[in-house]
Motif scaffolding. Structure first.
Motif, PDB file in Angstrom:
ATOM      1  N   LEU A   1       0.998  -1.226   0.070  1.00  0.00           N
ATOM      2  CA  LEU A   1       0.033   0.153   0.220  1.00  0.00           C
ATOM      3  C   LEU A   1       0.914   1.198   0.017  1.00  0.00           C
ATOM      4  CD1 LEU A   1      -2.846  -1.051   2.685  1.00  0.00           C
ATOM      5  CD2 LEU A   1      -3.051  -0.743  -0.057  1.00  0.00           C
ATOM      6  N   ALA A   2       2.103   1.136   0.735  1.00  0.00           N
ATOM      7  CA  ALA A   2       2.875   2.378   0.710  1.00  0.00           C
ATOM      8  C   ALA A   2       3.563   2.518  -0.718  1.00  0.00           C
ATOM      9  CB  ALA A   2       3.927   2.176   1.872  1.00  0.00           C
ATOM     10  N   MET A   3       3.844   1.505  -1.516  1.00  0.00           N
ATOM     11  CA  MET A   3       4.168   1.740  -2.753  1.00  0.00           C
ATOM     12  C   MET A   3       3.156   1.868  -3.916  1.00  0.00           C
ATOM     13  SD  MET A   3       7.596   1.179  -2.472  1.00  0.00           S
ATOM     14  CE  MET A   3       7.756   0.919  -4.046  1.00  0.00           C
ATOM     15  N   ALA A   4       1.836   2.045  -3.456  1.00  0.00           N
ATOM     16  CA  ALA A   4       0.725   2.341  -4.523  1.00  0.00           C
ATOM     17  C   ALA A   4       1.067   3.515  -5.110  1.00  0.00           C
ATOM     18  CB  ALA A   4      -0.407   2.044  -3.883  1.00  0.00           C
ATOM     19  N   ALA A   5       1.362   4.717  -4.252  1.00  0.00           N
ATOM     20  CA  ALA A   5       1.523   5.944  -4.789  1.00  0.00           C
ATOM     21  C   ALA A   5       2.646   6.153  -5.618  1.00  0.00           C
ATOM     22  CB  ALA A   5       1.615   7.081  -3.939  1.00  0.00           C
ATOM     23  N   PRO A   6       2.632   6.834  -7.010  1.00  0.00           N
ATOM     24  CA  PRO A   6       3.674   6.664  -7.823  1.00  0.00           C
ATOM     25  C   PRO A   6       4.783   7.815  -7.288  1.00  0.00           C
ATOM     26  CG  PRO A   6       1.704   8.302  -8.398  1.00  0.00           C
ATOM     27  CD  PRO A   6       1.285   7.457  -7.226  1.00  0.00           C
ATOM     28  N   PHE A   7       6.042   7.170  -7.899  1.00  0.00           N
ATOM     29  CA  PHE A   7       7.090   8.228  -7.638  1.00  0.00           C
ATOM     30  C   PHE A   7       7.382   9.297  -8.677  1.00  0.00           C
ATOM     31  CE2 PHE A   7       7.783   4.281  -5.324  1.00  0.00           C
ATOM     32  CZ  PHE A   7       8.505   4.661  -4.236  1.00  0.00           C
ATOM     33  N   GLU A   8       8.081  10.220  -8.242  1.00  0.00           N
ATOM     34  CA  GLU A   8       8.286  11.373  -9.228  1.00  0.00           C
ATOM     35  C   GLU A   8       9.610  11.308  -9.681  1.00  0.00           C
ATOM     36  OE1 GLU A   8       7.914  16.117  -9.480  1.00  0.00           O
ATOM     37  OE2 GLU A   8       6.365  15.203  -8.311  1.00  0.00           O
ATOM     38  N   ILE A   9       9.647  11.182 -10.995  1.00  0.00           N
ATOM     39  CA  ILE A   9      11.173  11.195 -11.730  1.00  0.00           C
ATOM     40  C   ILE A   9      11.140  12.541 -12.906  1.00  0.00           C
ATOM     41  CG2 ILE A   9      12.779  10.224 -12.958  1.00  0.00           C
ATOM     42  CD1 ILE A   9      11.477   7.525 -11.819  1.00  0.00           C
ATOM     43  N   ASP A  10      11.746  13.364 -12.647  1.00  0.00           N
ATOM     44  CA  ASP A  10      12.178  14.450 -13.624  1.00  0.00           C
ATOM     45  C   ASP A  10      10.725  15.208 -13.887  1.00  0.00           C
ATOM     46  OD1 ASP A  10      14.707  12.949 -15.474  1.00  0.00           O
ATOM     47  OD2 ASP A  10      14.836  14.349 -13.651  1.00  0.00           O
ATOM     48  N   GLY A  11       9.837  15.265 -12.809  1.00  0.00           N
ATOM     49  CA  GLY A  11       8.568  15.899 -13.113  1.00  0.00           C
ATOM     50  C   GLY A  11       7.416  14.757 -13.496  1.00  0.00           C
ATOM     51  N   GLN A  12       7.848  13.474 -14.030  1.00  0.00           N
ATOM     52  CA  GLN A  12       6.911  12.482 -14.397  1.00  0.00           C
ATOM     53  C   GLN A  12       6.479  11.620 -13.275  1.00  0.00           C
ATOM     54  OE1 GLN A  12       8.152  10.723 -17.772  1.00  0.00           O
ATOM     55  NE2 GLN A  12       9.162  12.445 -18.729  1.00  0.00           N
ATOM     56  N   ALA A  13       5.357  11.150 -13.242  1.00  0.00           N
ATOM     57  CA  ALA A  13       4.691  10.263 -12.183  1.00  0.00           C
ATOM     58  C   ALA A  13       4.951   8.954 -12.631  1.00  0.00           C
ATOM     59  CB  ALA A  13       3.399  10.499 -11.802  1.00  0.00           C
ATOM     60  N   MET A  14       5.683   8.037 -11.924  1.00  0.00           N
ATOM     61  CA  MET A  14       6.042   6.592 -12.411  1.00  0.00           C
ATOM     62  C   MET A  14       5.633   5.650 -11.318  1.00  0.00           C
ATOM     63  SD  MET A  14       9.725   4.853 -13.779  1.00  0.00           S
ATOM     64  CE  MET A  14       9.249   5.553 -15.291  1.00  0.00           C
ATOM     65  N   GLN A  15       4.907   4.744 -11.727  1.00  0.00           N
ATOM     66  CA  GLN A  15       4.590   3.571 -10.719  1.00  0.00           C
ATOM     67  C   GLN A  15       5.685   2.605 -10.720  1.00  0.00           C
ATOM     68  OE1 GLN A  15       1.408   4.120  -9.403  1.00  0.00           O
ATOM     69  NE2 GLN A  15       1.925   2.662  -7.752  1.00  0.00           N
ATOM     70  N   VAL A  16       6.094   2.226  -9.524  1.00  0.00           N
ATOM     71  CA  VAL A  16       7.151   1.263  -9.146  1.00  0.00           C
ATOM     72  C   VAL A  16       6.635   0.297  -8.110  1.00  0.00           C
ATOM     73  CG1 VAL A  16       9.524   1.149  -8.224  1.00  0.00           C
ATOM     74  CG2 VAL A  16       8.962   3.204  -9.186  1.00  0.00           C
ATOM     75  N   GLY A  17       6.806  -1.033  -8.927  1.00  0.00           N
ATOM     76  CA  GLY A  17       6.405  -2.390  -8.475  1.00  0.00           C
ATOM     77  C   GLY A  17       7.276  -2.795  -7.363  1.00  0.00           C
ATOM     78  N   ILE A  18       6.737  -3.716  -6.237  1.00  0.00           N
ATOM     79  CA  ILE A  18       7.710  -4.233  -5.523  1.00  0.00           C
ATOM     80  C   ILE A  18       7.311  -5.952  -5.358  1.00  0.00           C
ATOM     81  CG2 ILE A  18       6.512  -3.597  -3.366  1.00  0.00           C
ATOM     82  CD1 ILE A  18       9.026  -3.153  -2.160  1.00  0.00           C
ATOM     83  N   SER A  19       8.288  -6.587  -5.195  1.00  0.00           N
ATOM     84  CA  SER A  19       7.804  -8.025  -4.993  1.00  0.00           C
ATOM     85  C   SER A  19       8.565  -8.138  -3.574  1.00  0.00           C
ATOM     86  CB  SER A  19       8.788  -8.770  -5.990  1.00  0.00           C
ATOM     87  OG  SER A  19       8.379  -8.723  -7.484  1.00  0.00           O
ATOM     88  N   ILE A  20       7.742  -9.021  -2.728  1.00  0.00           N
ATOM     89  CA  ILE A  20       7.999  -9.248  -1.294  1.00  0.00           C
ATOM     90  C   ILE A  20       8.171 -10.806  -0.940  1.00  0.00           C
ATOM     91  CG2 ILE A  20       7.296  -8.947   0.888  1.00  0.00           C
ATOM     92  CD1 ILE A  20       5.959  -6.377  -0.038  1.00  0.00           C
ATOM     93  N   GLY A  21       9.005 -11.246  -0.568  1.00  0.00           N
ATOM     94  CA  GLY A  21       9.326 -12.735  -0.113  1.00  0.00           C
ATOM     95  C   GLY A  21       9.053 -12.738   1.207  1.00  0.00           C
ATOM     96  N   VAL A  22       8.097 -13.645   1.824  1.00  0.00           N
ATOM     97  CA  VAL A  22       8.042 -13.838   3.289  1.00  0.00           C
ATOM     98  C   VAL A  22       8.476 -15.180   3.719  1.00  0.00           C
ATOM     99  CG1 VAL A  22       6.567 -13.712   5.302  1.00  0.00           C
ATOM    100  CG2 VAL A  22       5.867 -12.333   3.379  1.00  0.00           C
ATOM    101  N   SER A  23       9.474 -15.044   4.806  1.00  0.00           N
ATOM    102  CA  SER A  23       9.857 -16.423   5.258  1.00  0.00           C
ATOM    103  C   SER A  23      10.052 -16.392   6.778  1.00  0.00           C
ATOM    104  CB  SER A  23      11.549 -16.693   4.656  1.00  0.00           C
ATOM    105  OG  SER A  23      12.189 -17.766   5.290  1.00  0.00           O
ATOM    106  N   HIS A  24       9.325 -17.454   7.392  1.00  0.00           N
ATOM    107  CA  HIS A  24       9.264 -17.943   8.724  1.00  0.00           C
ATOM    108  C   HIS A  24      10.287 -18.749   9.206  1.00  0.00           C
ATOM    109  CE1 HIS A  24       7.646 -19.416  12.560  1.00  0.00           C
ATOM    110  NE2 HIS A  24       7.074 -18.096  12.691  1.00  0.00           N
TER     111      HIS A  24
END
Length: 532
Positions: free
Chosen positions: A475-498
């Motif tokens: 959810l924290a990564m859902a908002a786009p990042f701004e690069i040189d005045g352009q909005a860019m969506q950056v995805g993230i992959s998360i691995g969970v290990s117990h």
């Protein structure tokens, strides 16, 4: 007592004019040769900048310097000892050759941390030192890879457990799988392979507690004895060239390309110079600073791992820069020894000098403490680094309920670096660190592993709780990042290990890494279905 008199009389004579002010800059510059360890590249650009006509730091001090590039099979130590070069740039072999009886003199340690690393293809599943057993490994001969040898020794990996090969200095041997592990430089080969789209595993000696100096500027003790002023002028101009090059990276890169024909890409040279700057630490350590206690520790390690038979005193190995005032006022100093009327004044200056030296010692100690702190932190994001993470994981697995580990990796981050440049990529990494830190608070241990890989340790968490935290991060990564005045969506992959009983810290991290790649695969499949 003579040393104290020397400093005091210099202070007394500071205001006396001298007819010999231009003694060392008289017409007819001294010709000297500097032998580099390798080819002309950003790793040595401080010397190139000192020679550049536009700056002329060498010429300004009466020096005509020829900079010779190195190559495979060429030893700067051998070139200097033979007299074919006056100065050289070497690694730990400068110290080992001195310990074995060669009259070498270390003038400055340019790199406070060695960039030497082990490099493997990621798809070879070589992620730790333990994975290297039974693998083909390339190394330099003799003592040139001392920090790598020390790392293997302290981790209990014997030579007969490896398949050693003399290095070809050709990274294509790793690319084409003719070797499993390559001795590389953090400032060079990882970027080269990233440009070719080949994921790599970087195994750094610093993550295992081995931290040597690198790129040591040196000469012979005979050269120092015969030409002390010339040695000091060369050292001072070289350090000044390094200071300027690090402060003006684009000018330094243009110099290498225009005058030395360096054909690497702009992004590659920017990366190499930035990593070199992180190894040099110019904001925290005086350029070229050499800590005698640290050299003693390195010497102890070389003896312990068997590269040296015994310790030797380092008094004659480390250069002590003379005061510029002493060189300037030397004739007056000799005359002042007979001036008994200065005795009372000298006593006052003695007290002042002692006070100043005490303050300098205190400052050195503070700087050393800052360096130790930096060794535990990632210089870009300010998060704990891999070394801190591994120490924390080893502590955590000793607890009754170690909890869970989240392995976070940005999706297609190389595209951002390629399209917008590494400076914009670094800005996104900093924003990401801030977002996740705000989202999870300060109850968890959040660290940067390497590149665009981040690790979140959740002590005592169940698998369900850990997946809930993963959703908070998404959810924290859902908002786009701004690069040189352009909005860019950056995805993230998360691995969970117990954590599972019996796992080592490295195994726990590897399992989280595998889980992350599974998550990335699911995301790519979903994206493909949507596109279809």
């Amino acid at each position: 007592m003579m040393r104290c008199l020397f400093y005091l009389i210099l202070l007394c004579l500071e205001t006396i004019p001298s007819a010999q002010a231009s003694e060392d800059t008289a017409p007819g510059a001294d010709s000297v040769v500097l032998q580099l360890r390798w080819l002309h590249q950003p790793q040595f650009v401080g010397y190139h900048m000192a020679k550049a006509k536009a700056k002329g730091f060498y010429a300004e001090l009466g020096l005509d310097v020829e900079i010779r590039q190195g190559g495979k099979g060429l030893s700067p130590v051998a070139e200097v000892l033979s007299g074919r070069a006056d100065f050289g740039v070497g690694n730990t072999e400068v110290l080992t050759q001195y310990a074995e009886g060669e009259s070498l003199l270390a003038l400055a340690a340019i790199f406070q941390h060695s960039p030497s690393i082990f490099l493997a293809r990621r798809d070879s599943n070589i992620l730790t030192l333990a994975d290297m057993r039974g693998k083909r490994i390339m190394m330099f001969p003799e003592h040139q890879d001392a920090e790598l040898l020390a790392t293997l020794f302290y981790q209990g990996i014997r030579e007969d457990e490896l398949i050693p090969l003399q290095t070809s200095v050709n990274i294509d041997d790793l690319v084409e799988r003719r070797v499993d592990i390559f001795n590389a430089y953090l400032s060079n080969e990882p970027f080269y392979l990233e440009e070719r789209g080949i994921p790599v595993s970087v195994i750094s000696p610093r993550n295992y507690g081995v931290d040597f100096y690198s790129d040591i500027l040196f000469t012979t003790q005979a050269n120092q004895a015969e030409h002390p002023e010339r040695v000091e002028r060369f050292r001072a101009a070289s350090l000044r060239g390094w200071q300027y090059a690090l402060a003006h990276p684009q000018e330094a890169i243009a110099l290498l390309r225009d005058q030395y024909g360096v054909a690497r890409s702009q992004a590659h040279m920017e990366y190499e110079l930035q990593v070199s700057k992180e190894m040099i630490q110019p904001l925290y350590v005086e350029m070229g600073y050499m800590n005698p206690a640290r050299f003693e520790h390195i010497l102890d390690q070389l003896v312990e791992i068997g590269l040296l038979k015994h310790k030797v005193p380092l008094t004659d190995f480390l250069y002590h820069a003379p005061s510029a005032q002493w060189v300037f006022w030397r004739p007056w100093f000799m005359l002042s020894l007979a001036a008994t009327a200065l005795i009372l004044v000298l006593a006052l200056y003695l007290w002042l000098c002692n006070d100043r030296l005490s303050k300098e010692v205190a400052l050195r100690k503070r700087r050393e403490a800052e360096i130790m702190q930096l060794a535990q932190r990632d210089p870009l994001t300010g998060l704990p680094n891999r070394l801190s993470l591994m120490n924390r994981l080893r502590q955590q697995i000793a607890q009754p309920a170690p909890g869970c580990l989240l392995f976070c990796d940005l999706d297609d981050f190389k595209r951002i670096n390629d399209n917008f440049g590494h400076s914009q990529g670094d800005a996104i990494l900093c924003q990401l660190a801030q977002r996740i830190t705000r989202a999870i608070g300060h109850h968890c241990f959040f660290a940067r592993l390497a590149g665009d890989e981040f690790i979140l340790l959740l002590p005592g968490y169940s698998l369900k709780q850990a997946h809930d935290v993963a959703e908070v991060i998404r959810l924290a990564m859902a908002a786009p990042f701004e690069i040189d005045g352009q909005a860019m969506q950056v995805g993230i992959s998360i691995g969970v290990s117990h954590y599972q009983s019996g796992w080592s810290a490295e195994q726990w991290l590897i399992q989280a890494d595998k889980a992350m790649y599974c998550d990335k695969g699911v995301a790519l499949t979903a994206l493909a279905e949507q596109s279809g």
